[in-house]
Write a protein that holds these residues in place. Structure first.
Motif, PDB file in Angstrom:
ATOM      1  N   ILE A 134       5.900  -6.527 -12.112  1.00 47.88           N
ATOM      2  CA  ILE A 134       4.548  -8.140 -12.717  1.00 47.88           C
ATOM      3  C   ILE A 134       5.570  -8.488 -14.075  1.00 47.88           C
ATOM      4  CG2 ILE A 134       3.212  -8.035 -13.737  1.00 47.88           C
ATOM      5  CD1 ILE A 134       1.623  -6.015 -12.377  1.00 47.88           C
ATOM      6  N   ASN A 135       5.788  -7.242 -15.033  1.00 49.16           N
ATOM      7  CA  ASN A 135       6.579  -8.043 -16.339  1.00 49.16           C
ATOM      8  C   ASN A 135       8.069  -8.157 -16.168  1.00 49.16           C
ATOM      9  OD1 ASN A 135       4.183  -7.159 -17.367  1.00 49.16           O
ATOM     10  ND2 ASN A 135       4.932  -5.251 -17.875  1.00 49.16           N
ATOM     11  N   LEU A 136       8.885  -7.643 -15.149  1.00 55.01           N
ATOM     12  CA  LEU A 136      10.556  -8.020 -15.199  1.00 55.01           C
ATOM     13  C   LEU A 136      10.680  -9.079 -14.208  1.00 55.01           C
ATOM     14  CD1 LEU A 136      11.908  -4.948 -16.397  1.00 55.01           C
ATOM     15  CD2 LEU A 136      11.663  -6.386 -17.522  1.00 55.01           C
ATOM     16  N   ILE A 137      10.095  -9.040 -12.903  1.00 53.75           N
ATOM     17  CA  ILE A 137      10.361  -9.513 -11.395  1.00 53.75           C
ATOM     18  C   ILE A 137       9.633 -11.045 -11.903  1.00 53.75           C
ATOM     19  CG2 ILE A 137      10.490  -9.660  -9.516  1.00 53.75           C
ATOM     20  CD1 ILE A 137      12.685  -7.436 -10.682  1.00 53.75           C
ATOM     21  N   GLY A 138       8.369 -10.735 -12.288  1.00 54.22           N
ATOM     22  CA  GLY A 138       7.184 -11.591 -12.312  1.00 54.22           C
ATOM     23  C   GLY A 138       6.581 -12.202 -11.231  1.00 54.22           C
ATOM     24  N   ALA A 139       6.192 -10.803 -10.095  1.00 48.92           N
ATOM     25  CA  ALA A 139       5.910 -11.112  -9.076  1.00 48.92           C
ATOM     26  C   ALA A 139       3.839 -11.365  -9.657  1.00 48.92           C
ATOM     27  CB  ALA A 139       5.632 -10.232  -8.350  1.00 48.92           C
ATOM     28  N   GLU A 140       3.207 -12.055  -8.392  1.00 44.01           N
ATOM     29  CA  GLU A 140       2.177 -11.777  -8.643  1.00 44.01           C
ATOM     30  C   GLU A 140       1.147 -10.927  -7.096  1.00 44.01           C
ATOM     31  OE1 GLU A 140      -1.783 -14.948  -8.707  1.00 44.01           O
ATOM     32  OE2 GLU A 140       0.183 -15.728  -9.149  1.00 44.01           O
ATOM     33  N   MET A 141       2.137 -11.019  -6.249  1.00 40.40           N
ATOM     34  CA  MET A 141       1.074 -10.220  -5.343  1.00 40.40           C
ATOM     35  C   MET A 141       2.254  -9.834  -4.708  1.00 40.40           C
ATOM     36  SD  MET A 141      -0.879 -12.004  -2.044  1.00 40.40           S
ATOM     37  CE  MET A 141      -2.145 -13.442  -3.373  1.00 40.40           C
ATOM     38  N   PHE A 142       1.877  -8.467  -4.310  1.00 44.78           N
ATOM     39  CA  PHE A 142       2.999  -7.800  -4.069  1.00 44.78           C
ATOM     40  C   PHE A 142       2.512  -6.427  -3.263  1.00 44.78           C
ATOM     41  CE2 PHE A 142       3.430  -6.765  -8.059  1.00 44.78           C
ATOM     42  CZ  PHE A 142       3.489  -5.382  -8.054  1.00 44.78           C
ATOM     43  N   GLY A 143       3.508  -5.544  -2.771  1.00 42.68           N
ATOM     44  CA  GLY A 143       3.092  -3.718  -1.724  1.00 42.68           C
ATOM     45  C   GLY A 143       4.232  -3.120  -2.346  1.00 42.68           C
ATOM     46  N   ILE A 144       3.684  -2.300  -2.580  1.00 43.37           N
ATOM     47  CA  ILE A 144       4.912  -0.808  -1.961  1.00 43.37           C
ATOM     48  C   ILE A 144       4.422   0.282  -0.679  1.00 43.37           C
ATOM     49  CG2 ILE A 144       5.945   1.181  -3.746  1.00 43.37           C
ATOM     50  CD1 ILE A 144       4.818  -0.270  -6.020  1.00 43.37           C
ATOM     51  N   LEU A 145       4.972  -0.297   0.148  1.00 40.45           N
ATOM     52  CA  LEU A 145       4.795   0.804   0.978  1.00 40.45           C
ATOM     53  C   LEU A 145       5.824   2.125   1.201  1.00 40.45           C
ATOM     54  CD1 LEU A 145       4.453  -2.570   1.809  1.00 40.45           C
ATOM     55  CD2 LEU A 145       4.060  -2.051   3.960  1.00 40.45           C
ATOM     56  N   LEU A 146       5.116   3.035   1.651  1.00 38.31           N
ATOM     57  CA  LEU A 146       6.085   4.717   1.350  1.00 38.31           C
ATOM     58  C   LEU A 146       6.515   4.546   3.207  1.00 38.31           C
ATOM     59  CD1 LEU A 146       5.345   6.729  -1.165  1.00 38.31           C
ATOM     60  CD2 LEU A 146       7.104   4.967  -0.761  1.00 38.31           C
ATOM     61  N   LEU A 147       7.002   5.271   4.105  1.00 37.62           N
ATOM     62  CA  LEU A 147       8.037   5.677   5.209  1.00 37.62           C
ATOM     63  C   LEU A 147       6.872   6.969   5.676  1.00 37.62           C
ATOM     64  CD1 LEU A 147       8.393   4.812   7.916  1.00 37.62           C
ATOM     65  CD2 LEU A 147      11.132   5.934   6.921  1.00 37.62           C
ATOM     66  N   ASP A 148       6.414   7.343   6.008  1.00 35.63           N
ATOM     67  CA  ASP A 148       5.997   8.004   7.444  1.00 35.63           C
ATOM     68  C   ASP A 148       6.645   8.728   8.058  1.00 35.63           C
ATOM     69  OD1 ASP A 148       4.198  10.176   8.541  1.00 35.63           O
ATOM     70  OD2 ASP A 148       2.925   9.278   8.319  1.00 35.63           O
ATOM     71  N   GLU A 149       7.640   9.225   7.868  1.00 37.36           N
ATOM     72  CA  GLU A 149       8.233   9.511   8.535  1.00 37.36           C
ATOM     73  C   GLU A 149       8.129  10.606  10.297  1.00 37.36           C
ATOM     74  OE1 GLU A 149      12.032  11.745   6.726  1.00 37.36           O
ATOM     75  OE2 GLU A 149      12.352  10.550   5.867  1.00 37.36           O
ATOM     76  N   LYS A 150       6.232  11.204  10.462  1.00 40.18           N
ATOM     77  CA  LYS A 150       5.977  11.979  11.803  1.00 40.18           C
ATOM     78  C   LYS A 150       5.717  10.485  12.592  1.00 40.18           C
ATOM     79  CE  LYS A 150       4.251  15.715   9.284  1.00 40.18           C
ATOM     80  NZ  LYS A 150       2.960  16.264   8.762  1.00 40.18           N
ATOM     81  N   THR A 151       5.396   9.025  11.895  1.00 40.70           N
ATOM     82  CA  THR A 151       5.546   8.121  12.426  1.00 40.70           C
ATOM     83  C   THR A 151       5.966   7.302  12.683  1.00 40.70           C
ATOM     84  OG1 THR A 151       3.682   7.132  11.083  1.00 40.70           O
ATOM     85  CG2 THR A 151       2.893   8.418  12.548  1.00 40.70           C
ATOM     86  N   ASN A 152       6.881   6.652  11.768  1.00 39.67           N
ATOM     87  CA  ASN A 152       7.845   6.160  11.690  1.00 39.67           C
ATOM     88  C   ASN A 152       7.517   5.155  10.920  1.00 39.67           C
ATOM     89  OD1 ASN A 152      10.367   7.166  11.508  1.00 39.67           O
ATOM     90  ND2 ASN A 152      10.799   6.258  14.018  1.00 39.67           N
ATOM     91  N   GLU A 153       6.231   5.071  10.654  1.00 41.61           N
ATOM     92  CA  GLU A 153       5.556   3.712  10.351  1.00 41.61           C
ATOM     93  C   GLU A 153       5.361   3.715   8.578  1.00 41.61           C
ATOM     94  OE1 GLU A 153       2.306   2.758  13.615  1.00 41.61           O
ATOM     95  OE2 GLU A 153       1.546   4.756  11.952  1.00 41.61           O
ATOM     96  N   LEU A 154       5.720   2.628   8.320  1.00 41.31           N
ATOM     97  CA  LEU A 154       4.859   2.490   6.802  1.00 41.31           C
ATOM     98  C   LEU A 154       4.228   2.026   5.948  1.00 41.31           C
ATOM     99  CD1 LEU A 154       8.524  -0.406   6.868  1.00 41.31           C
ATOM    100  CD2 LEU A 154       8.033   1.609   5.367  1.00 41.31           C
ATOM    101  N   SER A 232      16.523 -15.662 -10.057  1.00 36.92           N
ATOM    102  CA  SER A 232      16.825 -16.460 -11.431  1.00 36.92           C
ATOM    103  C   SER A 232      18.899 -15.316 -10.240  1.00 36.92           C
ATOM    104  CB  SER A 232      17.048 -15.798 -12.684  1.00 36.92           C
ATOM    105  OG  SER A 232      16.695 -13.896 -12.591  1.00 36.92           O
ATOM    106  N   GLU A 233      19.523 -15.441 -10.663  1.00 36.71           N
ATOM    107  CA  GLU A 233      20.548 -14.906 -10.627  1.00 36.71           C
ATOM    108  C   GLU A 233      20.103 -13.222 -10.523  1.00 36.71           C
ATOM    109  OE1 GLU A 233      23.112 -14.574  -8.427  1.00 36.71           O
ATOM    110  OE2 GLU A 233      22.235 -16.880  -7.950  1.00 36.71           O
ATOM    111  N   LEU A 234      19.795 -12.445 -12.362  1.00 35.06           N
ATOM    112  CA  LEU A 234      19.336 -11.818 -12.374  1.00 35.06           C
ATOM    113  C   LEU A 234      18.074 -10.646 -11.548  1.00 35.06           C
ATOM    114  CD1 LEU A 234      19.527  -9.462 -14.374  1.00 35.06           C
ATOM    115  CD2 LEU A 234      17.582 -10.421 -15.969  1.00 35.06           C
ATOM    116  N   ASP A 235      17.563 -11.470 -10.912  1.00 36.16           N
ATOM    117  CA  ASP A 235      16.055 -11.047  -9.737  1.00 36.16           C
ATOM    118  C   ASP A 235      16.830 -10.526  -8.934  1.00 36.16           C
ATOM    119  OD1 ASP A 235      14.177 -11.962 -11.615  1.00 36.16           O
ATOM    120  OD2 ASP A 235      14.199 -13.777 -10.935  1.00 36.16           O
TER     121      ASP A 235
END
Length: 275
Positions: A134-154, A232-235
């Protein structure tokens, strides 16, 4: 790779500082040369006046006029060079401000990275990552998805601006997000258009969370804050740095949580056996 990106930012700052200093020095030299030529023109004009009033020969006056004309042309060229250097200096000054902004953001990322690695609490780690996005990238809507290696799903484990339930399970290799998780390559949309509706499988940016070459999840960004119309390039560099730090912190905290659970289970069995 992360250290290389960080060094690149600092080396660019030093490079622009050196170029800016050279430009400033060159401008001073041009100004001195301009003053010298102006003084020479004044001298020649005085000589011409004396020749004209004293009845000097036409040839001497013509030669003097020619010298004046050459000096005026030289001064004109010098003026053009000065304007060009001034424009370059302004450009360097603007770039220097950009580099300063980049370095400030990088310093903030270092602080955030320290916070990331200062805790092994999984929820705290996710919260810190969200604050960075939020503060450094400036994103308002996002998700963090993790991999379930048993099902191969995020699976969405943390979100901002949208409920976790609105992001479906995503198979590895399927769609933009699944493809990023499979390839381990960053995805950036070619052109950011005005946001109209939320589409969970169509992010504008998707960054893999990797431990070396092993992908453990992704960060999917769907919308930027209103005051941030584009990246920006920095992003792009921040994304790479963030992904590395975030992946390590998430992996460590999950490993610690799993170890704690196993230890608690084993301790429970021991307590039952010793009663």
């Amino acid at each position: 790779m992360e250290m290389t990106d960080e060094k690149n930012i600092f080396s660019r700052a030093e490079e622009f500082m050196q170029l800016f200093k050279k430009g400033a020095d060159f401008t001073q030299e041009l100004l001195k040369e301009n003053e010298r030529l102006r003084f020479k023109v004044v001298q020649l004009e005085e000589e011409r006046r004396l020749l004209s009033s004293g009845g000097g020969s036409d040839k001497a006056v013509a030669e003097l006029n020619k010298k004046l004309q050459n000096l005026e042309q030289e001064m004109q060229k010098l003026l053009e060079r000065y304007k060009a250097v001034e424009a370059e200096n302004k450009d360097f000054a603007n770039r220097y401000l950009e580099i300063e902004h980049e370095n400030n953001n990088l310093a903030n990322l270092y602080v955030a990275s320290y916070q990331l690695h200062s805790t092994l609490d999984f929820k705290e780690v996710l919260q810190i990552i969200q604050e960075i996005i939020i503060n450094l990238i400036g994103a308002e809507m996002f998700g963090i998805l993790l991999l379930d290696e048993k099902t191969n799903e995020l699976i969405a484990v943390a979100t901002e601006g949208v409920d976790k339930e609105e992001i479906p399970l995503i198979k590895i290799g399927i769609g933009t997000i699944g493809s990023v998780a499979k390839s381990g390559e960053n995805y950036f949309i070619q052109e950011i258009k005005p946001f109209t509706r939320f589409d969970p499988v169509a992010p504008i940016v998707c960054i893999p969370l990797k431990i070396k070459e092993h992908v453990i999840g992704v960060i999917a960004i769907y919308k930027l804050l209103q005051q941030k119309p584009k990246f920006s390039e920095l992003d792009y560099e921040l994304f790479t740095l963030l992904a590395g730090h975030a992946a390590t912190a998430i992996f460590s905290s999950k490993l610690y949580s799993e170890s704690e659970r196993k230890l608690t289970t084993i301790q429970g069995f021991i307590n039952l056996l010793t009663k």
